[in-house]
Design a protein around this motif. Sequence first.
Motif, PDB file in Angstrom:
ATOM      1  N   ILE A  21      19.570   7.921 -85.813  1.00  7.10           N
ATOM      2  CA  ILE A  21      19.601   6.444 -85.571  1.00  7.10           C
ATOM      3  C   ILE A  21      20.187   5.834 -86.879  1.00  7.10           C
ATOM      4  N   THR A  23      20.406   2.872 -89.999  1.00  9.13           N
ATOM      5  CA  THR A  23      19.518   2.050 -90.868  1.00  9.13           C
ATOM      6  C   THR A  23      20.584   1.255 -91.587  1.00  9.13           C
ATOM      7  N   TYR A  27      22.146   6.921 -91.998  1.00  9.78           N
ATOM      8  CA  TYR A  27      21.764   7.438 -90.707  1.00  9.78           C
ATOM      9  C   TYR A  27      20.622   8.318 -90.898  1.00  9.78           C
ATOM     10  N   ALA A  30      15.641  10.834 -86.170  1.00  8.34           N
ATOM     11  CA  ALA A  30      14.371  10.412 -85.863  1.00  8.34           C
ATOM     12  C   ALA A  30      13.851  11.324 -84.736  1.00  8.34           C
ATOM     13  N   HIS A  57       9.145   5.302 -90.183  1.00 12.19           N
ATOM     14  CA  HIS A  57       9.664   4.171 -89.969  1.00 12.19           C
ATOM     15  C   HIS A  57       8.719   3.324 -88.971  1.00 12.19           C
ATOM     16  N   HIS A 115      17.877  -2.832 -89.685  1.00 15.17           N
ATOM     17  CA  HIS A 115      19.048  -2.734 -88.670  1.00 15.17           C
ATOM     18  C   HIS A 115      18.632  -3.224 -87.375  1.00 15.17           C
ATOM     19  N   LYS A 117      19.631  -2.627 -84.176  1.00 15.13           N
ATOM     20  CA  LYS A 117      19.518  -1.567 -83.222  1.00 15.13           C
ATOM     21  C   LYS A 117      18.088  -0.905 -83.343  1.00 15.13           C
ATOM     22  N   THR A 118      18.116  -0.366 -84.459  1.00 14.74           N
ATOM     23  CA  THR A 118      16.824   0.277 -84.944  1.00 14.74           C
ATOM     24  C   THR A 118      15.523  -0.370 -84.775  1.00 14.74           C
TER      25      THR A 118
END
Length: 318
Positions: A21, A23, A27, A30, A57, A115, A117-118
Amino acid sequence: MISNDIYKAAQFLNNNEIVAIPTETVYGLAANIYSEKAIHAIFDLKNRPLVNPLIVHIGSLHDLNKVAEEVPEMAYKLMKRFWPGPLTLVLKKTIAVPDSITAGKSTVAVRMPNHPKTLKLLNLLPFPLAAPSANPSGYISPTTATHVDDYFNEKLPMVLNGGRCEMGIESTIIGFEKEAPVIYRLGSLAIEELENEIGPITIRNFEEQHPNAPGMMAKHYAPVTKTIFTSDVESAINSNQEKRIGILLFNLEVKNKSIIYQEILSKKSDLKEAATNLYAALHRLDNLKLDVIIVEEFPDNQLGRSINDRLKRAATTN
């Protein structure tokens, strides 16, 4: 497989598989924190020592109580100022957090990445994610999806593509000992920014045997190519004249016929820009089959201190 499909990533993670993933820092690899199978797969894939804890996270402050308890007021102050962002806090863990994530310690490292997307992915999932950097243990951290794919290729079902990482070096990690703040890893938040919020902070960011947090190993972030960290680049070049030399510099080019290739991280002398460009530059240098990479010592303040930390560790293995 590099993909932009967040829902596909969620599907893999729900099936207890590993997904890389993005950030804002680097990366990460995860996995569901509650899946022992997936967590052990991370350690195996990275060849990471089991004594080195993982960062958890979360996508929302509402998720904090799933993993941490008895949170100090000073930690809440830092969360309010810096989350989501490149700050990891070492807090007392809840009983729900597996010991495999914390290396058997009573504390857990937690952060909320900045981020889009994350964050969306985290809020789609019914569990937090453990996510160390998406590289083999000790090697240069990845700041693009391609870096991750080059490392692991068919070993990963998916790399979620989030573009180039904005900050470029890992999060700063802070814990609390007798209620006093301690930095366990220098990172993308400069100590000066943090001290403006909470006052003086002790730095203790090397611990080989039983690290209190991720990123405390002396040998880390390293190219395969022999790497020399120095405040005197010219002397280092002269000592290696017969070799194929690559150079990594802060802001000014060096003229020397022995240099095969050089990287300048910020021609405008911007430490944030230099941090963003650091790992990508090291990846490029490491791919050139050089005999030696000479890296310049940076100004030892603000993010220059974090960059120097990474470059010293890159040179430790050689």
